[in-house]
Motif scaffolding. Sequence first.
Motif, PDB file in Angstrom:
ATOM      1  N   LEU A 106       0.449  -1.110   0.209  1.00  0.00           N
ATOM      2  CA  LEU A 106      -0.363   0.050  -0.041  1.00  0.00           C
ATOM      3  C   LEU A 106       1.041   1.304   0.005  1.00  0.00           C
ATOM      4  O   LEU A 106       2.414   1.695   0.548  1.00  0.00           O
ATOM      5  CB  LEU A 106      -1.144   0.038   1.226  1.00  0.00           C
ATOM      6  N   ARG A 107       0.466   2.309  -0.335  1.00  0.00           N
ATOM      7  CA  ARG A 107       0.938   3.576  -0.733  1.00  0.00           C
ATOM      8  C   ARG A 107       1.539   4.271   0.875  1.00  0.00           C
ATOM      9  O   ARG A 107       0.542   4.416   1.734  1.00  0.00           O
ATOM     10  CB  ARG A 107       0.306   4.259  -1.557  1.00  0.00           C
ATOM     11  N   SER A 108       2.498   4.679   1.019  1.00  0.00           N
ATOM     12  CA  SER A 108       2.909   5.770   2.129  1.00  0.00           C
ATOM     13  C   SER A 108       2.939   4.677   2.851  1.00  0.00           C
ATOM     14  O   SER A 108       2.423   4.940   4.202  1.00  0.00           O
ATOM     15  CB  SER A 108       2.479   7.000   2.108  1.00  0.00           C
ATOM     16  N   GLN A 109       3.472   3.261   3.340  1.00  0.00           N
ATOM     17  CA  GLN A 109       3.248   2.925   5.087  1.00  0.00           C
ATOM     18  C   GLN A 109       4.956   2.482   4.716  1.00  0.00           C
ATOM     19  O   GLN A 109       5.949   2.919   4.771  1.00  0.00           O
ATOM     20  CB  GLN A 109       3.528   1.529   3.834  1.00  0.00           C
ATOM     21  N   LYS A 110       5.029   2.320   6.638  1.00  0.00           N
ATOM     22  CA  LYS A 110       6.602   2.295   7.541  1.00  0.00           C
ATOM     23  C   LYS A 110       6.350   0.910   8.692  1.00  0.00           C
ATOM     24  O   LYS A 110       5.271   0.889   8.785  1.00  0.00           O
ATOM     25  CB  LYS A 110       6.889   3.638   7.461  1.00  0.00           C
ATOM     26  N   GLY A 111       7.030   0.290   8.106  1.00  0.00           N
ATOM     27  CA  GLY A 111       7.486  -0.233   9.656  1.00  0.00           C
ATOM     28  C   GLY A 111       8.545  -0.759  10.138  1.00  0.00           C
ATOM     29  O   GLY A 111       9.216  -1.043   9.024  1.00  0.00           O
ATOM     30  N   SER A 112       9.059  -1.523  11.228  1.00  0.00           N
ATOM     31  CA  SER A 112      10.047  -1.535  11.430  1.00  0.00           C
ATOM     32  C   SER A 112      10.457  -2.788  12.718  1.00  0.00           C
ATOM     33  O   SER A 112       8.997  -3.101  13.188  1.00  0.00           O
ATOM     34  CB  SER A 112      10.554   0.064  12.025  1.00  0.00           C
ATOM     35  N   VAL A 113      11.583  -3.711  12.768  1.00  0.00           N
ATOM     36  CA  VAL A 113      11.370  -4.669  13.479  1.00  0.00           C
ATOM     37  C   VAL A 113      12.894  -4.345  14.763  1.00  0.00           C
ATOM     38  O   VAL A 113      13.667  -4.150  13.666  1.00  0.00           O
ATOM     39  CB  VAL A 113      11.077  -6.128  13.565  1.00  0.00           C
ATOM     40  N   TRP A 114      13.217  -4.468  16.050  1.00  0.00           N
ATOM     41  CA  TRP A 114      13.594  -4.203  16.580  1.00  0.00           C
ATOM     42  C   TRP A 114      14.422  -4.914  17.386  1.00  0.00           C
ATOM     43  O   TRP A 114      13.592  -5.732  18.661  1.00  0.00           O
ATOM     44  CB  TRP A 114      14.231  -2.500  16.872  1.00  0.00           C
ATOM     45  N   THR A 115      14.876  -5.630  18.327  1.00  0.00           N
ATOM     46  CA  THR A 115      15.721  -6.115  19.355  1.00  0.00           C
ATOM     47  C   THR A 115      15.179  -5.317  20.423  1.00  0.00           C
ATOM     48  O   THR A 115      15.725  -4.296  20.253  1.00  0.00           O
ATOM     49  CB  THR A 115      17.431  -6.691  19.572  1.00  0.00           C
ATOM     50  N   LYS A 116      15.034  -6.364  21.599  1.00  0.00           N
ATOM     51  CA  LYS A 116      14.391  -5.903  22.369  1.00  0.00           C
ATOM     52  C   LYS A 116      16.050  -4.856  23.858  1.00  0.00           C
ATOM     53  O   LYS A 116      15.849  -4.280  24.447  1.00  0.00           O
ATOM     54  CB  LYS A 116      13.881  -6.329  23.572  1.00  0.00           C
ATOM     55  N   SER A 117      16.762  -6.295  23.419  1.00  0.00           N
ATOM     56  CA  SER A 117      17.746  -6.325  24.559  1.00  0.00           C
ATOM     57  C   SER A 117      19.113  -5.239  23.183  1.00  0.00           C
ATOM     58  O   SER A 117      19.003  -6.297  22.710  1.00  0.00           O
ATOM     59  CB  SER A 117      18.203  -7.641  24.802  1.00  0.00           C
ATOM     60  N   PRO A 118      20.757  -4.561  23.862  1.00  0.00           N
ATOM     61  CA  PRO A 118      21.180  -4.153  22.966  1.00  0.00           C
ATOM     62  C   PRO A 118      22.119  -5.563  23.081  1.00  0.00           C
ATOM     63  O   PRO A 118      22.367  -6.202  23.679  1.00  0.00           O
ATOM     64  CB  PRO A 118      21.948  -3.498  23.897  1.00  0.00           C
ATOM     65  N   VAL A 119      22.972  -5.747  21.983  1.00  0.00           N
ATOM     66  CA  VAL A 119      24.258  -6.601  21.287  1.00  0.00           C
ATOM     67  C   VAL A 119      25.712  -5.951  21.583  1.00  0.00           C
ATOM     68  O   VAL A 119      25.580  -4.645  21.468  1.00  0.00           O
ATOM     69  CB  VAL A 119      23.820  -6.430  19.624  1.00  0.00           C
TER      70      VAL A 119
END
Length: 581
Positions: A106-119
């Motif tokens: 779909l147009r103009s969509q944004k999303g992301s996934v990130w780790t909870k804990s730092p590496v």
Amino acid sequence: MRERPVGPSAFPVIPPLSALRQHSDSNMAVSIAKCLASYVYILLISLIFPHVFADNAVGDSPHRRFEYKYSFKGPHLTQSDGRIPFWIHTGNAIPSSDQIRITPSLRSQKGSVWTKSPVSFEHWEAEVAFRVSGRGRMGADGLAIWFTAGQGLEGPVYGAADQWNGVGIFFDSFDNDGKKNNPAVLVVGNNGKLFYDHQNDGTTQSLGTCLRDFRNKPYPVRAKITYYRKSLSVFINNGFTPDRDDYEFCTRVENMIIPDTGYFGISAATGGLADDHDVLSFLVFRLAEPGQNLPPPEKEIPKEEKDKYQEEFENFQQELDKRKEEFQKEHPDVQGQPIEDLFESVNDREIRQVFEGQNRIHLEIKQLNRQLAMILDEQRRYVSVITEEISKRSSQAQSGQAPTHEMETIINTQQEVLRNLNEVRDSLSGSLKQLAMGQQQGNAGGLGSYETVQHFNDIKEHLHVVKRSIEHIIQKNVVRRDIDIIKLPITPLLKVKCPELPPLTACLSTTHFVIFIVVQSLLFFGYIMYKSQQEAAAKNTCKLPIFVNFQFVCFLFSANCKLLCLKTEVFCLRFFFYYYS
């Protein structure tokens, strides 16, 4: 991409055969010279710059250890509440059981996934499998893989925050600068102060790049990102084959400085054009130099987290003990019995399966025995019928005449069938005895040995032979029975006469008929006299002679047609009653 010219010049001109031979000889000499020159060049480079080949040595390869807390993979990727273990998702990301759709088409969509804990790994390697698919010839905007000091949950750079501190590997699918150099893979570093150059597709800030088409591939595209000894390498699997290890070198950045502690992330964005950006797996490995021992995972867990896990374990252990006590109270008969005795072991299961197979074989043999007994009874009845018929014909025939040849053939055939059936029955009895012996041996000792298996195989083969013999005997018996029936003489059957029917008795005797006529006449005369007295003035004529004459005629014919006359009398009575009334 260059366009191929259209016209006569676009097609090559085929030279003659002699020119080709001269050209091939000259090309062979040139190729040999080039090979020698390349070998000399590689030798000189290895002597002048030995550190270039040091990283690719076999004995210098790093050791890898999988880190599950910074990874995800299907098919059970999400929990029941839709969350990803050890990860967070933001924006338009849609996690599912087998993949994470970072952005839908779909147009103009944004999303992301990130780790909870730092590496906090010094060396690491990440393997990412993803799909970028869309209907159009061009897509937008692209997908990015991050390692940054903070979680860039949302922003203008492929769905993540700008001015990041770390490194981003961008899979750019839209050509913003119009140079026709997309789709492309770029490595862009940032110290937290620079803004991403969208107008030029980041080419002015990229540390390494390669042109790779990653859209609409038959298999997932895979990217391997390795950070080892301050060197960042990117390898791409183009998704044309199902081979997961078919990687091609994309780019490498030497002396790459990244934060000591950071977060892994994946983001994507769409613009005027839209693609589905799906991530199937993200696997992180910790790398260690040869000879360096990695600390055990238990020592890397913080004390607060370790105490939390210990408390959860103790609570679970207490709940388990409580349930055990409740189960023992509800089932006192199994109290004190080992847990292993409540479940079936592998040997017990094999023995049970052998006994079940043996019982099935025993039932099959019994069924065959019953069928054979029925066939024997039928054959005995058939032989008895034929014997009786022969004895009758022999008694009726003249003295000194022998039975016909056809009857002798029938008798011999039936006797042969009986002999064969008796042999089959004897073989079935032997099979039953062998089966009983094998069952006793199985009860006395283990049945999983080779001799027992061979014994059951012999029984099965014997049963197949018995079945084939019975089918052959039945078919042979049916055919011979039909032939014998056809061959039986028909002449004696034609000479048999039906018994004569007894003479039919008269339906009405003469005496009864006369009595009936007299009674009928008296009743009729009485009725006429009664009617004549009432209607003497109105009726002067009498029609009695007609009826009397009819009575006389019926009496004359009573000897031959008494029943017919009786029916006619009834009809006349009805007629006269109606007439005089």
